[in-house]
Design a protein around this motif. Sequence first.
Motif, PDB file in Angstrom:
ATOM      1  N   PRO A 196     -22.634   5.761 -10.819  1.00 46.57           N
ATOM      2  CA  PRO A 196     -22.695   7.023 -11.573  1.00 46.57           C
ATOM      3  C   PRO A 196     -21.393   7.822 -11.636  1.00 46.57           C
ATOM      4  CG  PRO A 196     -23.793   7.259  -9.444  1.00 46.57           C
ATOM      5  CD  PRO A 196     -23.459   5.801  -9.597  1.00 46.57           C
ATOM      6  N   TYR A 197     -20.409   7.500 -10.789  1.00 49.19           N
ATOM      7  CA  TYR A 197     -19.163   8.269 -10.761  1.00 49.19           C
ATOM      8  C   TYR A 197     -17.958   7.341 -10.945  1.00 49.19           C
ATOM      9  CZ  TYR A 197     -22.128  11.930  -8.837  1.00 49.19           C
ATOM     10  OH  TYR A 197     -23.122  12.865  -8.656  1.00 49.19           O
ATOM     11  N   ALA A 198     -16.942   7.828 -11.673  1.00 51.40           N
ATOM     12  CA  ALA A 198     -15.742   7.030 -11.953  1.00 51.40           C
ATOM     13  C   ALA A 198     -14.964   6.701 -10.682  1.00 51.40           C
ATOM     14  CB  ALA A 198     -14.838   7.782 -12.936  1.00 51.40           C
ATOM     15  N   LEU A 199     -15.186   7.459  -9.629  1.00 50.94           N
ATOM     16  CA  LEU A 199     -14.530   7.209  -8.348  1.00 50.94           C
ATOM     17  C   LEU A 199     -14.788   5.781  -7.867  1.00 50.94           C
ATOM     18  CD1 LEU A 199     -12.876   9.095  -6.437  1.00 50.94           C
ATOM     19  CD2 LEU A 199     -14.971   9.474  -5.151  1.00 50.94           C
ATOM     20  N   PHE A 200     -15.947   5.226  -8.205  1.00 54.24           N
ATOM     21  CA  PHE A 200     -16.299   3.874  -7.773  1.00 54.24           C
ATOM     22  C   PHE A 200     -15.445   2.812  -8.462  1.00 54.24           C
ATOM     23  CE2 PHE A 200     -20.116   6.112  -6.471  1.00 54.24           C
ATOM     24  CZ  PHE A 200     -20.501   5.449  -5.317  1.00 54.24           C
TER      25      PHE A 200
ATOM     26  N   GLU B  74      -6.838   0.113   1.961  1.00 54.59           N
ATOM     27  CA  GLU B  74      -6.802  -0.813   3.096  1.00 54.59           C
ATOM     28  C   GLU B  74      -7.964  -1.801   3.006  1.00 54.59           C
ATOM     29  OE1 GLU B  74      -5.859   0.293   7.451  1.00 54.59           O
ATOM     30  OE2 GLU B  74      -8.059   0.236   7.361  1.00 54.59           O
ATOM     31  N   THR B  75      -9.139  -1.290   2.686  1.00 53.85           N
ATOM     32  CA  THR B  75     -10.313  -2.155   2.521  1.00 53.85           C
ATOM     33  C   THR B  75     -10.145  -3.061   1.317  1.00 53.85           C
ATOM     34  OG1 THR B  75     -11.726  -0.454   3.510  1.00 53.85           O
ATOM     35  CG2 THR B  75     -12.817  -2.182   2.225  1.00 53.85           C
ATOM     36  N   GLU B  76      -9.623  -2.515   0.227  1.00 52.53           N
ATOM     37  CA  GLU B  76      -9.422  -3.278  -1.015  1.00 52.53           C
ATOM     38  C   GLU B  76      -8.562  -4.522  -0.769  1.00 52.53           C
ATOM     39  OE1 GLU B  76      -9.496  -3.680  -5.414  1.00 52.53           O
ATOM     40  OE2 GLU B  76     -10.663  -2.493  -4.015  1.00 52.53           O
ATOM     41  N   GLU B  77      -7.427  -4.317  -0.125  1.00 53.87           N
ATOM     42  CA  GLU B  77      -6.514  -5.443   0.100  1.00 53.87           C
ATOM     43  C   GLU B  77      -7.030  -6.365   1.203  1.00 53.87           C
ATOM     44  OE1 GLU B  77      -4.516  -6.068  -2.024  1.00 53.87           O
ATOM     45  OE2 GLU B  77      -3.887  -4.202  -2.974  1.00 53.87           O
ATOM     46  N   GLY B  78      -7.664  -5.782   2.213  1.00 48.42           N
ATOM     47  CA  GLY B  78      -8.241  -6.609   3.274  1.00 48.42           C
ATOM     48  C   GLY B  78      -9.342  -7.508   2.750  1.00 48.42           C
ATOM     49  N   LEU B  79     -10.182  -6.971   1.881  1.00 53.08           N
ATOM     50  CA  LEU B  79     -11.256  -7.762   1.282  1.00 53.08           C
ATOM     51  C   LEU B  79     -10.685  -8.860   0.390  1.00 53.08           C
ATOM     52  CD1 LEU B  79     -14.332  -8.096   0.914  1.00 53.08           C
ATOM     53  CD2 LEU B  79     -14.187  -6.505  -1.018  1.00 53.08           C
ATOM     54  N   ALA B  80      -9.604  -8.556  -0.309  1.00 53.95           N
ATOM     55  CA  ALA B  80      -8.970  -9.559  -1.179  1.00 53.95           C
ATOM     56  C   ALA B  80      -8.467 -10.744  -0.357  1.00 53.95           C
ATOM     57  CB  ALA B  80      -7.821  -8.917  -1.960  1.00 53.95           C
ATOM     58  N   ILE B  81      -7.857 -10.468   0.794  1.00 47.82           N
ATOM     59  CA  ILE B  81      -7.368 -11.558   1.643  1.00 47.82           C
ATOM     60  C   ILE B  81      -8.539 -12.321   2.260  1.00 47.82           C
ATOM     61  CG2 ILE B  81      -5.965 -12.161   3.657  1.00 47.82           C
ATOM     62  CD1 ILE B  81      -4.331  -9.629   3.120  1.00 47.82           C
ATOM     63  N   TYR B  82      -9.562 -11.592   2.679  1.00 43.60           N
ATOM     64  CA  TYR B  82     -10.758 -12.257   3.228  1.00 43.60           C
ATOM     65  C   TYR B  82     -11.387 -13.155   2.165  1.00 43.60           C
ATOM     66  CZ  TYR B  82     -15.327 -12.992   5.334  1.00 43.60           C
ATOM     67  OH  TYR B  82     -16.460 -13.573   5.857  1.00 43.60           O
ATOM     68  N   ASN B  83     -11.398 -12.686   0.926  1.00 48.54           N
ATOM     69  CA  ASN B  83     -11.928 -13.474  -0.183  1.00 48.54           C
ATOM     70  C   ASN B  83     -11.078 -14.724  -0.415  1.00 48.54           C
ATOM     71  OD1 ASN B  83     -13.993 -13.754  -2.047  1.00 48.54           O
ATOM     72  ND2 ASN B  83     -12.977 -12.572  -3.645  1.00 48.54           N
ATOM     73  N   GLU B  84      -9.755 -14.594  -0.241  1.00 46.24           N
ATOM     74  CA  GLU B  84      -8.876 -15.759  -0.305  1.00 46.24           C
ATOM     75  C   GLU B  84      -9.287 -16.781   0.753  1.00 46.24           C
ATOM     76  OE1 GLU B  84      -4.720 -14.844   0.028  1.00 46.24           O
ATOM     77  OE2 GLU B  84      -4.885 -13.043  -1.204  1.00 46.24           O
ATOM     78  N   GLU B  85      -9.562 -16.275   1.950  1.00 47.40           N
ATOM     79  CA  GLU B  85      -9.896 -17.149   3.067  1.00 47.40           C
ATOM     80  C   GLU B  85     -11.193 -17.923   2.813  1.00 47.40           C
ATOM     81  OE1 GLU B  85      -9.799 -16.700   7.850  1.00 47.40           O
ATOM     82  OE2 GLU B  85     -11.104 -15.272   6.821  1.00 47.40           O
TER      83      GLU B  85
ATOM     84  N   ILE C 269      -3.779  -5.408   8.088  1.00 45.17           N
ATOM     85  CA  ILE C 269      -4.694  -4.575   8.876  1.00 45.17           C
ATOM     86  C   ILE C 269      -6.081  -4.551   8.241  1.00 45.17           C
ATOM     87  CG2 ILE C 269      -5.146  -2.221   9.684  1.00 45.17           C
ATOM     88  CD1 ILE C 269      -2.088  -1.855   9.889  1.00 45.17           C
ATOM     89  N   GLY C 270      -6.138  -4.391   6.918  1.00 43.05           N
ATOM     90  CA  GLY C 270      -7.420  -4.394   6.233  1.00 43.05           C
ATOM     91  C   GLY C 270      -8.146  -5.713   6.405  1.00 43.05           C
TER      92      GLY C 270
ATOM     93  N   GLY D 284     -18.153  -1.274  -5.462  1.00 45.26           N
ATOM     94  CA  GLY D 284     -17.065  -0.660  -6.199  1.00 45.26           C
ATOM     95  C   GLY D 284     -15.863  -0.528  -5.286  1.00 45.26           C
ATOM     96  N   LYS D 285     -14.906   0.290  -5.679  1.00 45.51           N
ATOM     97  CA  LYS D 285     -13.684   0.440  -4.886  1.00 45.51           C
ATOM     98  C   LYS D 285     -13.880   1.492  -3.789  1.00 45.51           C
ATOM     99  CE  LYS D 285     -10.498  -1.321  -8.361  1.00 45.51           C
ATOM    100  NZ  LYS D 285      -9.979  -2.450  -7.587  1.00 45.51           N
ATOM    101  N   VAL D 286     -14.655   1.087  -2.794  1.00 47.55           N
ATOM    102  CA  VAL D 286     -14.964   1.957  -1.655  1.00 47.55           C
ATOM    103  C   VAL D 286     -14.266   1.416  -0.416  1.00 47.55           C
ATOM    104  CG1 VAL D 286     -17.193   2.662  -2.607  1.00 47.55           C
ATOM    105  CG2 VAL D 286     -17.064   0.631  -1.127  1.00 47.55           C
ATOM    106  N   GLY D 287     -14.186   2.266   0.626  1.00 43.18           N
ATOM    107  CA  GLY D 287     -13.638   1.855   1.909  1.00 43.18           C
ATOM    108  C   GLY D 287     -14.756   1.520   2.870  1.00 43.18           C
ATOM    109  N   ILE D 288     -14.392   0.910   3.988  1.00 42.35           N
ATOM    110  CA  ILE D 288     -15.396   0.558   5.004  1.00 42.35           C
ATOM    111  C   ILE D 288     -16.166   1.797   5.453  1.00 42.35           C
ATOM    112  CG2 ILE D 288     -15.699  -0.279   7.365  1.00 42.35           C
ATOM    113  CD1 ILE D 288     -13.314  -2.165   6.854  1.00 42.35           C
ATOM    114  N   ALA D 289     -15.453   2.903   5.673  1.00 41.08           N
ATOM    115  CA  ALA D 289     -16.095   4.130   6.150  1.00 41.08           C
ATOM    116  C   ALA D 289     -17.105   4.672   5.147  1.00 41.08           C
ATOM    117  CB  ALA D 289     -15.035   5.183   6.464  1.00 41.08           C
TER     118      ALA D 289
END
Length: 334
Positions: free
Chosen positions: A211-215, A224-235, A307-308, A326-331
């Motif tokens: 519902p919000y563009a923030l997502f 940090e989560t975005e890039e960490g998830l991308a590397i985990y997805n690579e793995e 770190i992510g 969406g583009k959220v962080g772990i927290a």
Amino acid sequence: MENNYWNCLKELDLFADVTPTNIGEEKEKFFSAVNKGDIYNPIFTYKYERTLFDVEKLVDAFRYTPQNENISQKYHSHFQREKQWITTFMQRNEGNFPQLLVKLYPLPSKEYQLLAHQLLSDNGITEASDNDELISADEALIIFEKTLKDAGYSGWQVGLKPIGAKAMVSSLRKELTIREGHSFKMSEIERLKVHEIHTHIRRYENGTKQPYALFRYGFPDYLETEEGLAIYNEEINKVLTALDLKKYALRVMACVWADNGSLYDVYAKLREFTTENDSWEIAMRVKRGLIDTSVKGGFYKDQLYFIGYQKVRQLSPEIREKLWIGKVGIADVE
């Protein structure tokens, strides 16, 4: 009203503040000196000079108050972060700018410095295999366009520009940009497809259903989560090599070395672990944002990848799955 804020950020083009316009020329000067046994620290130029007018534009655009209290707080934090960015780069010509730049992304903690150091201690210099097929940036563009189409992601523009990264996604512009003139290994193309399209763009597309563009554009401190998830997805897609992971660890150590030395000093340290070109790229990235790269300090965003990744891989499968909303962080999902 919500879109006014994001349109303003698109117009401000803040990432240009850490994208030197003369990378190619300065790289040539740098290696010309290195090949002669001399030392040269690049002098970078940038597209914009930030002013109070940019701050006023941002403040004027930030007039959106969501009814959801949690989302409202997230928007306020996001606004404060972007305002800090602008006011920092307004002072690029000041003597204390390197210290201000570090505040955007402070040095990695001792814990992650140790993790990175331990990973690098396993081996010395690593050379990439020469057996991989090379393709041009134009050929890479065609592959990425097809990957987007096959994934059902419409409206994205794929283009070539002389950027510092090999490929990058701009959610605000719906652009996937490839480094102009670069020759890509096919293994690199497969990794970038996972990283850029099947992570960054996938999270954007999922965010459009919220519902919000923030997502779709990113919660505060989501990166940090975005890039960490991308590397985990690579793995998990088996396109992350030991060499790739070492490069991510080197980005952490480059932040530490940049805090006490010049771009050349960082490059010299990196040469103990990797190739000339990789050493340049990592050192250049950690010193971008500065004009005179001979000074101590830098832009320490690149630590977030390693770190992510360490944080994402320790999550439960249930929490990791929530990150795809969406583009959220772990927290934001724990």
